[in-house]
Scaffold this active site. Structure first.
Site, PDB file in Angstrom:
ATOM      1  N   HIS A   1     -17.444   2.534   0.737  1.00  0.00           N
ATOM      2  CA  HIS A   1     -16.841   1.500   1.605  1.00  0.00           C
ATOM      3  C   HIS A   1     -17.152   1.767   3.080  1.00  0.00           C
ATOM      4  O   HIS A   1     -17.011   2.880   3.567  1.00  0.00           O
ATOM      5  CB  HIS A   1     -15.327   1.444   1.387  1.00  0.00           C
ATOM      6  CG  HIS A   1     -14.725   0.166   1.865  1.00  0.00           C
ATOM      7  ND1 HIS A   1     -14.097   0.046   3.083  1.00  0.00           N
ATOM      8  CD2 HIS A   1     -14.712  -1.064   1.303  1.00  0.00           C
ATOM      9  CE1 HIS A   1     -13.699  -1.215   3.232  1.00  0.00           C
ATOM     10  NE2 HIS A   1     -14.057  -1.901   2.174  1.00  0.00           N
TER      11      HIS A   1
ATOM     12  N   ASP B   1       0.776  -1.250   0.000  1.00  0.00           N
ATOM     13  CA  ASP B   1       0.000   0.000   0.000  1.00  0.00           C
ATOM     14  C   ASP B   1       0.810   1.306   0.000  1.00  0.00           C
ATOM     15  O   ASP B   1       0.507   2.231   0.760  1.00  0.00           O
ATOM     16  CB  ASP B   1      -0.963   0.008   1.196  1.00  0.00           C
ATOM     17  CG  ASP B   1      -1.974  -1.128   1.144  1.00  0.00           C
ATOM     18  OD1 ASP B   1      -1.924  -1.930   0.185  1.00  0.00           O
ATOM     19  OD2 ASP B   1      -2.824  -1.226   2.051  1.00  0.00           O
TER      20      ASP B   1
ATOM     21  N   HIS C   1     -10.302   7.062   1.905  1.00  0.00           N
ATOM     22  CA  HIS C   1      -8.933   6.900   1.399  1.00  0.00           C
ATOM     23  C   HIS C   1      -8.912   5.861   0.289  1.00  0.00           C
ATOM     24  O   HIS C   1      -9.763   4.981   0.239  1.00  0.00           O
ATOM     25  CB  HIS C   1      -7.989   6.459   2.531  1.00  0.00           C
ATOM     26  CG  HIS C   1      -8.320   5.105   3.075  1.00  0.00           C
ATOM     27  ND1 HIS C   1      -9.293   4.897   4.021  1.00  0.00           N
ATOM     28  CD2 HIS C   1      -7.824   3.874   2.782  1.00  0.00           C
ATOM     29  CE1 HIS C   1      -9.384   3.606   4.291  1.00  0.00           C
ATOM     30  NE2 HIS C   1      -8.511   2.954   3.549  1.00  0.00           N
TER      31      HIS C   1
ATOM     32  N   CYS D   1      -2.012  -3.021   7.474  1.00  0.00           N
ATOM     33  CA  CYS D   1      -1.906  -3.902   6.308  1.00  0.00           C
ATOM     34  C   CYS D   1      -0.625  -4.736   6.294  1.00  0.00           C
ATOM     35  O   CYS D   1      -0.644  -5.884   5.872  1.00  0.00           O
ATOM     36  CB  CYS D   1      -2.128  -3.101   5.040  1.00  0.00           C
ATOM     37  SG  CYS D   1      -3.845  -2.530   4.974  1.00  0.00           S
TER      38      CYS D   1
ATOM     39  N   LYS E   1      -7.066  -4.879  -3.204  1.00  0.00           N
ATOM     40  CA  LYS E   1      -7.848  -5.405  -2.080  1.00  0.00           C
ATOM     41  C   LYS E   1      -8.786  -4.332  -1.551  1.00  0.00           C
ATOM     42  O   LYS E   1      -8.563  -3.143  -1.770  1.00  0.00           O
ATOM     43  CB  LYS E   1      -6.920  -5.881  -0.969  1.00  0.00           C
ATOM     44  CG  LYS E   1      -6.042  -4.763  -0.407  1.00  0.00           C
ATOM     45  CD  LYS E   1      -5.014  -5.307   0.550  1.00  0.00           C
ATOM     46  CE  LYS E   1      -4.143  -4.215   1.099  1.00  0.00           C
ATOM     47  NZ  LYS E   1      -4.848  -3.250   1.933  1.00  0.00           N
TER      48      LYS E   1
HETATM   49  C1  VGL Z   1      -4.641   0.520   5.735  1.00  0.00           C
HETATM   50  C2  VGL Z   1      -6.184   1.383   7.177  1.00  0.00           C
HETATM   51  C3  VGL Z   1      -7.159   1.297   6.216  1.00  0.00           C
HETATM   52  C4  VGL Z   1      -3.223   0.112   5.490  1.00  0.00           C
HETATM   53  C5  VGL Z   1      -5.604   0.416   4.753  1.00  0.00           C
HETATM   54  O1  VGL Z   1      -2.787   0.085   4.325  1.00  0.00           O
HETATM   55  O2  VGL Z   1      -2.514  -0.191   6.485  1.00  0.00           O
HETATM   56  N1  VGL Z   1      -4.936   0.986   6.943  1.00  0.00           N
HETATM   57  N2  VGL Z   1      -6.864   0.801   5.010  1.00  0.00           N
HETATM   58 ZN    ZN Z   2      -8.262   0.905   3.447  1.00  0.00          ZN
END
Ligand code: VGL
Ligand code: ZN
Length: 224
Positions: free
Chosen positions: A70, A22, A101, A171, A126
């Site tokens: 979401h 990410d 986000h 994540c 994802k």
């Molecule tokens: C993430 C919070 C929400 C991450 C993704 O990439 O760690 N954290 N969505």
């Molecule tokens: Zn997220």
């Protein structure tokens, strides 16, 4: 900070995969869910990525990829704010709500411009199901559907996975835990990740849980 032992003298080989989690604009300072110092790890992720490719190992990028509706977004729960505690019945969402986000096809969802995505063999998206979050690069939080990462790694005969990116305690952590439970030898690249630490203490807990489980810790200095 949790006391960690770092593995040394690791020789990257063809059965290794680097999982870069990410590294998207929204998680980097300036983004809507910015992780402090998230920008500082980009250069060295590129460096390690190059090293993996030179050693004929795999590089995989994960990408948080949410629809606007979401349920992990506070904005989709009237009266709630980002950071508020919230857990859905089956644990599919939570333990906190997030700002909007990584909405599909927005600038925030794009990989940071300095990240060398050309090094990637595969991008795994994802978090597309509006009812279920997916912190792990392997599967949804309710464990009912996989992203294709395991199938891909197995088709390439990967045995060891090295995890870096954002965010340490979400994540990256859940990807490491699932990787371990799916039978990979898991290495966590501690200096190539940063945490959100929400709720407070979450980073420490994540590191301790991984340590107890037998996930190994490395830094960029661990590679030969
Ligand atoms: C993430 C919070 C929400 C991450 C993704 O990439 O760690 N954290 N969505
Ligand atoms: Zn997220």
């Amino acid at each position: 900070m949790t006391d960690l032992n770092y593995e040394k003298d690791i020789k990257i080989d063809i059965q290794d995969a680097l999982i870069v989690v990410d590294m998207q604009n929204d998680f980097i300072p300036g983004g809507s869910l910015a992780v402090e110092e998230g920008d500082l790890i980009i250069k060295d992720i590129n460096k390690v990525g190059r090293k993996f490719k030179k050693s004929k190992a795999l590089v995989v990028f994960t990408q948080d990829w949410h629809p606007q509706n979401h349920k992990s977004f506070a904005s989709n729960h009237p009266g709630k704010n980002p950071g508020d505690e919230f857990t859905s019945e089956d644990g599919a969402i939570g333990p906190v709500l997030w700002p909007d986000h990584c909405v599909q096809n927005t600038k925030g969802a794009k990989f940071h411009k300095n990240l060398k995505i050309d090094l990637g063999d595969r991008i795994i998206q994802k978090g597309m199901n509006p009812e279920v979050d997916s912190y792990s690069g392997f599967q949804d939080n309710d464990r009912k559907s996989e992203t294709g990462l395991r199938e891909y790694l197995n088709s390439e005969n990967i045995k060891r996975i090295f995890i870096c990116g954002l965010a340490l305690d979400y994540c990256c952590y859940f990807t490491a835990i699932d990787g371990f439970d799916f039978g990979y030898d898991v290495y966590f690249l501690v200096n190539l990740t940063r945490g959100v630490d929400l709720p407070e203490g979450n980073v420490k807990n994540a590191l301790e849980t991984m340590k107890e489980k037998g996930i190994k810790f490395v830094t960029t200095e661990s590679f030969i």
